[in-house]
Design a protein around this motif. Structure first.
Motif, PDB file in Angstrom:
ATOM      1  N   PHE A   1       0.830  -1.203   0.000  1.00  0.00           N
ATOM      2  CA  PHE A   1       0.000   0.000   0.000  1.00  0.00           C
ATOM      3  C   PHE A   1       0.865   1.255   0.000  1.00  0.00           C
ATOM      4  O   PHE A   1       0.603   2.209  -0.739  1.00  0.00           O
ATOM      5  CB  PHE A   1      -0.943   0.001   1.207  1.00  0.00           C
ATOM      6  N   LEU A   2       1.903   1.263   0.819  1.00  0.00           N
ATOM      7  CA  LEU A   2       2.785   2.426   0.882  1.00  0.00           C
ATOM      8  C   LEU A   2       3.563   2.602  -0.424  1.00  0.00           C
ATOM      9  O   LEU A   2       3.843   3.735  -0.845  1.00  0.00           O
ATOM     10  CB  LEU A   2       3.723   2.318   2.071  1.00  0.00           C
ATOM     11  N   ALA A   3       3.901   1.501  -1.086  1.00  0.00           N
ATOM     12  CA  ALA A   3       4.564   1.587  -2.389  1.00  0.00           C
ATOM     13  C   ALA A   3       3.618   2.174  -3.434  1.00  0.00           C
ATOM     14  O   ALA A   3       4.029   2.993  -4.264  1.00  0.00           O
ATOM     15  CB  ALA A   3       5.056   0.211  -2.826  1.00  0.00           C
ATOM     16  N   ILE A   4       2.358   1.766  -3.386  1.00  0.00           N
ATOM     17  CA  ILE A   4       1.363   2.316  -4.311  1.00  0.00           C
ATOM     18  C   ILE A   4       1.243   3.819  -4.097  1.00  0.00           C
ATOM     19  O   ILE A   4       1.179   4.596  -5.052  1.00  0.00           O
ATOM     20  CB  ILE A   4       0.004   1.612  -4.122  1.00  0.00           C
ATOM     21  N   ARG A   5       1.217   4.208  -2.852  1.00  0.00           N
ATOM     22  CA  ARG A   5       1.137   5.638  -2.532  1.00  0.00           C
ATOM     23  C   ARG A   5       2.348   6.395  -3.072  1.00  0.00           C
ATOM     24  O   ARG A   5       2.224   7.508  -3.587  1.00  0.00           O
ATOM     25  CB  ARG A   5       1.033   5.807  -1.028  1.00  0.00           C
ATOM     26  N   GLY A   6       3.526   5.784  -3.000  1.00  0.00           N
ATOM     27  CA  GLY A   6       4.733   6.421  -3.532  1.00  0.00           C
ATOM     28  C   GLY A   6       4.708   6.551  -5.041  1.00  0.00           C
ATOM     29  O   GLY A   6       5.137   7.565  -5.595  1.00  0.00           O
ATOM     30  N   VAL A   7       4.199   5.543  -5.734  1.00  0.00           N
ATOM     31  CA  VAL A   7       4.112   5.605  -7.193  1.00  0.00           C
ATOM     32  C   VAL A   7       3.123   6.690  -7.620  1.00  0.00           C
ATOM     33  O   VAL A   7       3.389   7.458  -8.550  1.00  0.00           O
ATOM     34  CB  VAL A   7       3.701   4.228  -7.772  1.00  0.00           C
ATOM     35  N   VAL A   8       2.002   6.774  -6.919  1.00  0.00           N
ATOM     36  CA  VAL A   8       1.003   7.800  -7.247  1.00  0.00           C
ATOM     37  C   VAL A   8       1.583   9.191  -7.016  1.00  0.00           C
ATOM     38  O   VAL A   8       1.373  10.105  -7.825  1.00  0.00           O
ATOM     39  CB  VAL A   8      -0.285   7.568  -6.423  1.00  0.00           C
ATOM     40  N   ARG A   9       2.331   9.355  -5.955  1.00  0.00           N
ATOM     41  CA  ARG A   9       2.967  10.655  -5.699  1.00  0.00           C
ATOM     42  C   ARG A   9       3.985  10.993  -6.781  1.00  0.00           C
ATOM     43  O   ARG A   9       4.113  12.149  -7.182  1.00  0.00           O
ATOM     44  CB  ARG A   9       3.630  10.660  -4.328  1.00  0.00           C
ATOM     45  N   ASP A  10       4.735   9.991  -7.249  1.00  0.00           N
ATOM     46  CA  ASP A  10       5.674  10.221  -8.342  1.00  0.00           C
ATOM     47  C   ASP A  10       4.942  10.658  -9.607  1.00  0.00           C
ATOM     48  O   ASP A  10       5.398  11.549 -10.317  1.00  0.00           O
ATOM     49  CB  ASP A  10       6.478   8.951  -8.639  1.00  0.00           C
ATOM     50  N   GLN A  11       3.818  10.017  -9.899  1.00  0.00           N
ATOM     51  CA  GLN A  11       3.041  10.391 -11.075  1.00  0.00           C
ATOM     52  C   GLN A  11       2.545  11.830 -10.970  1.00  0.00           C
ATOM     53  O   GLN A  11       2.589  12.580 -11.943  1.00  0.00           O
ATOM     54  CB  GLN A  11       1.862   9.441 -11.270  1.00  0.00           C
ATOM     55  N   LYS A  12       2.081  12.214  -9.798  1.00  0.00           N
ATOM     56  CA  LYS A  12       1.623  13.596  -9.601  1.00  0.00           C
ATOM     57  C   LYS A  12       2.775  14.576  -9.762  1.00  0.00           C
ATOM     58  O   LYS A  12       2.615  15.650 -10.351  1.00  0.00           O
ATOM     59  CB  LYS A  12       0.989  13.754  -8.220  1.00  0.00           C
ATOM     60  N   LEU A  13       3.932  14.229  -9.261  1.00  0.00           N
ATOM     61  CA  LEU A  13       5.096  15.095  -9.367  1.00  0.00           C
ATOM     62  C   LEU A  13       5.510  15.260 -10.824  1.00  0.00           C
ATOM     63  O   LEU A  13       5.814  16.372 -11.272  1.00  0.00           O
ATOM     64  CB  LEU A  13       6.254  14.531  -8.539  1.00  0.00           C
ATOM     65  N   ILE A  14       5.501  14.180 -11.575  1.00  0.00           N
ATOM     66  CA  ILE A  14       5.874  14.244 -12.995  1.00  0.00           C
ATOM     67  C   ILE A  14       4.872  15.096 -13.764  1.00  0.00           C
ATOM     68  O   ILE A  14       5.247  15.907 -14.612  1.00  0.00           O
ATOM     69  CB  ILE A  14       5.982  12.829 -13.587  1.00  0.00           C
ATOM     70  N   ARG A  15       3.567  14.929 -13.456  1.00  0.00           N
ATOM     71  CA  ARG A  15       2.549  15.735 -14.138  1.00  0.00           C
ATOM     72  C   ARG A  15       2.725  17.215 -13.816  1.00  0.00           C
ATOM     73  O   ARG A  15       2.557  18.066 -14.683  1.00  0.00           O
ATOM     74  CB  ARG A  15       1.151  15.258 -13.748  1.00  0.00           C
ATOM     75  N   SER A  16       3.040  17.534 -12.566  1.00  0.00           N
ATOM     76  CA  SER A  16       3.219  18.931 -12.211  1.00  0.00           C
ATOM     77  C   SER A  16       4.484  19.506 -12.847  1.00  0.00           C
ATOM     78  O   SER A  16       4.507  20.679 -13.221  1.00  0.00           O
ATOM     79  CB  SER A  16       3.258  19.105 -10.700  1.00  0.00           C
ATOM     80  N   MET A  17       5.514  18.703 -13.008  1.00  0.00           N
ATOM     81  CA  MET A  17       6.730  19.152 -13.673  1.00  0.00           C
ATOM     82  C   MET A  17       6.476  19.385 -15.152  1.00  0.00           C
ATOM     83  O   MET A  17       7.054  20.296 -15.750  1.00  0.00           O
ATOM     84  CB  MET A  17       7.863  18.135 -13.482  1.00  0.00           C
ATOM     85  N   ASP A  18       5.636  18.543 -15.764  1.00  0.00           N
ATOM     86  CA  ASP A  18       5.303  18.717 -17.175  1.00  0.00           C
ATOM     87  C   ASP A  18       4.515  20.008 -17.391  1.00  0.00           C
ATOM     88  O   ASP A  18       4.638  20.647 -18.435  1.00  0.00           O
ATOM     89  CB  ASP A  18       4.512  17.523 -17.696  1.00  0.00           C
ATOM     90  N   ARG A  19       3.692  20.379 -16.427  1.00  0.00           N
ATOM     91  CA  ARG A  19       2.920  21.619 -16.553  1.00  0.00           C
ATOM     92  C   ARG A  19       3.813  22.833 -16.475  1.00  0.00           C
ATOM     93  O   ARG A  19       3.523  23.868 -17.081  1.00  0.00           O
ATOM     94  CB  ARG A  19       1.865  21.694 -15.445  1.00  0.00           C
ATOM     95  N   LEU A  20       4.906  22.739 -15.738  1.00  0.00           N
ATOM     96  CA  LEU A  20       5.804  23.877 -15.595  1.00  0.00           C
ATOM     97  C   LEU A  20       6.668  24.109 -16.830  1.00  0.00           C
ATOM     98  O   LEU A  20       7.187  25.196 -17.041  1.00  0.00           O
ATOM     99  CB  LEU A  20       6.710  23.696 -14.378  1.00  0.00           C
ATOM    100  N   ARG A  21       6.841  23.082 -17.662  1.00  0.00           N
ATOM    101  CA  ARG A  21       7.707  23.215 -18.842  1.00  0.00           C
ATOM    102  C   ARG A  21       7.065  24.035 -19.907  1.00  0.00           C
ATOM    103  O   ARG A  21       6.054  24.266 -20.208  1.00  0.00           O
ATOM    104  CB  ARG A  21       8.058  21.856 -19.413  1.00  0.00           C
TER     105      ARG A  21
END
Length: 139
Positions: free
Chosen positions: A119-139
């Motif tokens: 469960f904690l690993a799933i939470r980490g992957v979801v957070r990584d996905q959110k971080l990547i999406r937010s980084m893509d918006r900044l570009r």
């Protein structure tokens, strides 16, 4: 990549699953007439289905670590691992019905830690996905 937190959680899930082959979940006396279990300690080696499912959970946790390049697939495998580990716990509780008397071992904490780590690993992957999406918006 071990610098990502989900890799640590998946490594712990795999390690906990591997320790279940050695440490018992339940210890007691078998009911008369039970022929499927021969060991007074219930662990991953006690039954064929427990062994197969535990090996599958353990292998899935270790394989999922190396899917860091494909987060969607890593998330799917982690979710599958979570459901398999919950099913594994349910199978252990069903196997406890074959015992007349007994107690849960202290090492059953390892068994309950596997789905928590997934469960904690799933939470980490979801957070990584959110971080990547937010980084893509900044570009």
């Amino acid at each position: 990549m071990l610098q990502r937190i989900q890799s640590i959680w998946l490594l712990l899930a795999g390690a906990f699953a591997a320790t279940t082959f050695r440490f018992p979940f339940y210890s007691g006396t078998l009911k008369p007439g039970v022929t499927t279990l021969t060991n007074p300690e219930l662990n991953a080696n006690a039954d064929m289905w427990l062994t197969i499912l535990t090996a599958l959970v353990c292998g899935l946790a270790f394989v999922t670590i190396f899917l860091y390049g494909n987060r969607k697939l890593q998330l799917r495998f982690a979710i599958i691992g979570l459901f398999l580990s919950i099913g594994l716990l349910a199978l252990y509780f069903l196997q406890m019905g074959n015992y007349a008397t007994g107690v849960m071992a202290l090492s059953c904490i390892f068994y309950f830690a596997i789905p928590v780590c997934f469960f904690l690993a799933i939470r980490g992957v979801v957070r990584d996905q959110k971080l990547i999406r937010s980084m893509d918006r900044l570009r």
